[in-house]
Design a protein around this motif. Structure first.
Motif, PDB file in Angstrom:
ATOM      1  N   UNK A 116       0.851  -1.195   0.000  1.00  0.00           N
ATOM      2  CA  UNK A 116       0.000   0.000   0.000  1.00  0.00           C
ATOM      3  C   UNK A 116       0.885   1.243   0.000  1.00  0.00           C
ATOM      4  N   UNK A 117       0.586   2.157  -0.919  1.00  0.00           N
ATOM      5  CA  UNK A 117       1.359   3.382  -1.056  1.00  0.00           C
ATOM      6  C   UNK A 117       2.478   3.295  -2.070  1.00  0.00           C
ATOM      7  N   UNK A 118       2.735   2.113  -2.611  1.00  0.00           N
ATOM      8  CA  UNK A 118       3.817   1.949  -3.588  1.00  0.00           C
ATOM      9  C   UNK A 118       3.383   2.394  -4.980  1.00  0.00           C
ATOM     10  N   UNK A 119       4.291   3.046  -5.716  1.00  0.00           N
ATOM     11  CA  UNK A 119       4.002   3.405  -7.104  1.00  0.00           C
ATOM     12  C   UNK A 119       4.166   2.185  -8.013  1.00  0.00           C
ATOM     13  N   UNK A 120       3.673   2.245  -9.232  1.00  0.00           N
ATOM     14  CA  UNK A 120       3.756   1.097 -10.142  1.00  0.00           C
ATOM     15  C   UNK A 120       5.182   0.586 -10.362  1.00  0.00           C
ATOM     16  N   UNK A 121       6.136   1.480 -10.535  1.00  0.00           N
ATOM     17  CA  UNK A 121       7.514   1.043 -10.806  1.00  0.00           C
ATOM     18  C   UNK A 121       8.061   0.186  -9.667  1.00  0.00           C
ATOM     19  N   UNK A 122       7.760   0.555  -8.434  1.00  0.00           N
ATOM     20  CA  UNK A 122       8.235  -0.223  -7.285  1.00  0.00           C
ATOM     21  C   UNK A 122       7.581  -1.602  -7.261  1.00  0.00           C
ATOM     22  N   UNK A 123       6.311  -1.669  -7.601  1.00  0.00           N
ATOM     23  CA  UNK A 123       5.609  -2.956  -7.618  1.00  0.00           C
ATOM     24  C   UNK A 123       6.160  -3.858  -8.718  1.00  0.00           C
ATOM     25  N   UNK A 124       6.466  -3.283  -9.873  1.00  0.00           N
ATOM     26  CA  UNK A 124       7.018  -4.081 -10.971  1.00  0.00           C
ATOM     27  C   UNK A 124       8.417  -4.580 -10.631  1.00  0.00           C
ATOM     28  N   UNK A 125       9.217  -3.763  -9.962  1.00  0.00           N
ATOM     29  CA  UNK A 125      10.543  -4.225  -9.532  1.00  0.00           C
ATOM     30  C   UNK A 125      10.412  -5.358  -8.511  1.00  0.00           C
ATOM     31  N   UNK A 126       9.450  -5.219  -7.626  1.00  0.00           N
ATOM     32  CA  UNK A 126       9.281  -6.189  -6.542  1.00  0.00           C
ATOM     33  C   UNK A 126       8.703  -7.519  -7.021  1.00  0.00           C
ATOM     34  N   UNK A 127       7.654  -7.470  -7.859  1.00  0.00           N
ATOM     35  CA  UNK A 127       6.934  -8.687  -8.243  1.00  0.00           C
ATOM     36  C   UNK A 127       7.229  -9.162  -9.666  1.00  0.00           C
ATOM     37  N   UNK A 128       7.915  -8.370 -10.466  1.00  0.00           N
ATOM     38  CA  UNK A 128       8.187  -8.751 -11.848  1.00  0.00           C
ATOM     39  C   UNK A 128       7.050  -8.341 -12.775  1.00  0.00           C
ATOM     40  N   UNK A 129       7.023  -8.956 -13.937  1.00  0.00           N
ATOM     41  CA  UNK A 129       6.003  -8.633 -14.938  1.00  0.00           C
ATOM     42  C   UNK A 129       4.623  -9.080 -14.444  1.00  0.00           C
ATOM     43  N   UNK A 130       3.628  -8.205 -14.544  1.00  0.00           N
ATOM     44  CA  UNK A 130       2.291  -8.585 -14.092  1.00  0.00           C
ATOM     45  C   UNK A 130       1.613  -9.523 -15.084  1.00  0.00           C
ATOM     46  N   UNK A 131       0.712 -10.305 -14.564  1.00  0.00           N
ATOM     47  CA  UNK A 131      -0.115 -11.181 -15.400  1.00  0.00           C
ATOM     48  C   UNK A 131      -1.084 -10.325 -16.204  1.00  0.00           C
ATOM     49  N   UNK A 132      -1.622  -9.282 -15.567  1.00  0.00           N
ATOM     50  CA  UNK A 132      -2.503  -8.304 -16.211  1.00  0.00           C
ATOM     51  C   UNK A 132      -2.077  -6.908 -15.791  1.00  0.00           C
ATOM     52  N   UNK A 133      -2.213  -5.960 -16.699  1.00  0.00           N
ATOM     53  CA  UNK A 133      -1.958  -4.551 -16.412  1.00  0.00           C
ATOM     54  C   UNK A 133      -3.069  -3.786 -17.117  1.00  0.00           C
ATOM     55  N   UNK A 134      -4.076  -3.380 -16.357  1.00  0.00           N
ATOM     56  CA  UNK A 134      -5.276  -2.772 -16.928  1.00  0.00           C
ATOM     57  C   UNK A 134      -5.397  -1.328 -16.456  1.00  0.00           C
ATOM     58  N   UNK A 135      -5.498  -0.406 -17.397  1.00  0.00           N
ATOM     59  CA  UNK A 135      -5.686   1.008 -17.061  1.00  0.00           C
ATOM     60  C   UNK A 135      -7.094   1.426 -17.472  1.00  0.00           C
ATOM     61  N   UNK A 136      -7.739   2.179 -16.614  1.00  0.00           N
ATOM     62  CA  UNK A 136      -9.060   2.721 -16.915  1.00  0.00           C
ATOM     63  C   UNK A 136      -9.103   4.138 -16.358  1.00  0.00           C
ATOM     64  N   UNK A 137      -9.097   5.113 -17.259  1.00  0.00           N
ATOM     65  CA  UNK A 137      -9.008   6.492 -16.811  1.00  0.00           C
ATOM     66  C   UNK A 137      -7.670   6.695 -16.139  1.00  0.00           C
ATOM     67  N   UNK A 138      -7.663   7.247 -14.950  1.00  0.00           N
ATOM     68  CA  UNK A 138      -6.402   7.426 -14.232  1.00  0.00           C
ATOM     69  C   UNK A 138      -6.188   6.349 -13.171  1.00  0.00           C
TER      70      UNK A 138
END
Length: 133
Positions: free
Chosen positions: A57-79
């Motif tokens: 909680x509070x982590x930006x996307x780049x930190x999550x991608x570094x931590x967990x690797x490539x996501x299974x899904x990456x879905x954007x809707x609006x902001x």
């Protein structure tokens, strides 16, 4: 002779009327107006309590991608954005929303479930599993 000319004029009029009917091309339309601007109203999402969620909680996307690797899904809707990661037994959904106007989305909510059957599981346990894959 006048009758012949009247008949010719009437025939031409009917021919022109037929061309202007539904069989012709569509009339030209004015160009569409530009899309209305997006709302400037900012709705701040409710942020999930971070206890037990291992700093997600509070982590930006780049930190999550570094931590967990490539996501299974990456879905954007609006902001808003959803990143989905999968371990052997669980699926981890991390929802990211901006907390201020024009801010980068950060993780505000986490859900975890079993891959088989979809029953809810402990998010902290799923975070550890996804990190270890």
């Amino acid at each position: 002779m006048i009758a012949a000319r009247l008949a010719l004029i009437a025939g031409l009029g009917l021919g022109l009327a037929a061309c202007a009917g539904s069989g012709g091309s569509a009339p030209a339309r004015a160009p569409a107006a530009a899309a209305p601007p997006r709302s400037t109203i900012m709705v701040v999402p409710q942020v999930m309590a971070p206890q037990g969620l291992g700093g997600v909680i509070g982590s930006p996307p780049a930190a999550l991608l570094r931590r967990f690797g490539a996501p299974r899904l990456d879905v954007a809707e609006g902001d808003a954005r959803k990143l989905q990661f999968a371990g052997r037994a669980c699926v981890l959904d991390i929802y990211l929303y901006p907390l201020a106007a024009a801010a980068e989305p950060t993780a505000t909510h986490v859900e975890a479930r079993l891959r088989q059957g979809g029953a809810p599981v402990d998010p902290a346990a799923c975070i550890r599993e996804v990190e270890g894959r």
